[in-house]
Enzyme design. Sequence first.
Site, mmCIF file in Angstrom:
data_model
loop_
_atom_site.group_PDB
_atom_site.id
_atom_site.type_symbol
_atom_site.label_atom_id
_atom_site.label_comp_id
_atom_site.label_asym_id
_atom_site.label_seq_id
_atom_site.Cartn_x
_atom_site.Cartn_y
_atom_site.Cartn_z
ATOM 1 N N HIS A 199 0.846 -1.205 0.000
ATOM 2 C CA HIS A 199 0.000 0.000 0.000
ATOM 3 C C HIS A 199 0.875 1.246 0.000
ATOM 4 C CE1 HIS A 199 1.001 -0.323 4.165
ATOM 5 N NE2 HIS A 199 -0.021 0.299 4.694
ATOM 6 N N HIS A 246 0.681 -7.269 10.925
ATOM 7 C CA HIS A 246 -0.581 -7.224 10.185
ATOM 8 C C HIS A 246 -0.682 -8.485 9.323
ATOM 9 C CE1 HIS A 246 -1.009 -3.017 11.190
ATOM 10 N NE2 HIS A 246 0.030 -2.646 10.489
ATOM 11 N N TYR A 255 2.589 1.200 16.551
ATOM 12 C CA TYR A 255 1.883 2.477 16.446
ATOM 13 C C TYR A 255 1.998 3.243 17.750
ATOM 14 C CZ TYR A 255 -0.707 0.574 12.415
ATOM 15 O OH TYR A 255 -1.073 0.036 11.217
ATOM 16 N N GLU A 265 3.125 5.325 12.541
ATOM 17 C CA GLU A 265 3.461 3.905 12.471
ATOM 18 C C GLU A 265 4.880 3.792 11.931
ATOM 19 O OE1 GLU A 265 1.525 1.636 9.393
ATOM 20 O OE2 GLU A 265 1.987 -0.282 10.366
HETATM 21 FE FE LIG Z 1 0.029 1.676 8.129
#
Ligand SMILES: [Fe+2]
Length: 307
Positions: A199, A246, A255, A265
């Site tokens: 991402h 994740h 975080y 993060e």
């Molecule tokens: Fe992230």
Amino acid sequence: MALNGTLRPGLVQLRVLDFDKTLNFYKNILGLNEVCRIGEDRICLKGFDEFDHHSLTLRLADEAGLDFVAFKVASADELEKMKLAVEAFGYPVDTVAEGDQPGFGKRYGFTISTGHRFEIYSEVALAQKGPGIKNPDIWNEPPRGMRAQRMDHFLLYGPNIAEAERFCKEVFGMFVPEVCNTPDGNRLAAWITSSNKPHDLAFVEYPKPGKIHHLGFYLQDWADVGNAADWIALNRLKLDIGPTRHAITRGLSIYFWEPSGNRIEVYAGGYTAYPDNPQRVWDSSELGRGLFYYSGEVIPSFLEIVT
Ligand SMILES: [Fe+2]
């Protein structure tokens, strides 16, 4: 590796409450380098492994949050084509003059469905103190603190993320490696990229416009995520969650909040994304495991606190 006209998110401007504690965090704890100042109220920074002039601008303000995110596109021609495509999509476009941020050429700006200001640009000077290119060492000065290499991604909260996702695909030419849907089939979250990163940005559906959940910086590996946890504890920063993994993106993560209250993060790993790979799809009932693979549970602060 650019797979289309949009190279990457290259510049973020965050609002911060002061320049003493907050700048100490970004420079000495996160490990960014100060590049320049703009007047009395903006400071520009970059990670040690970034080539471009700077990637983060901190602006003094009365409340924390996000001013804008800016995406670098591959060429001046591509920039003009993309401006027309943004207008054809239905968003009015304004122009930010060259030199508004040192090193950056002209930028075009517009507001997307989630209420966030997006900008695009193609021209940016190389940093004076960038990574080596001729028989280069791995770094020129020892990385400090958490050893953040570069700005990596951001998670944005706002309404109508379905339109924002469609915009990123149709106008930016990005693709969507991973999504999460509600039981009635509506989009709850989307992870979107223009490259091989899992991402470059992500959206979560949220009623209030223009919110940022976190800004993510890239670390080398698990050991650096653990090192970041030590720095969080040593400096009494407020931890949100982690170190953890994740399942979505497969990133290794922690975080916390910086002194002005923006969630940060620091992140390592993640799978390699290709646009022809099948999309990974999560049910919202499984989102806890998707976000925090080990515990399988989302903590309330992670869902509810945004700036
Ligand atoms: Fe992230």
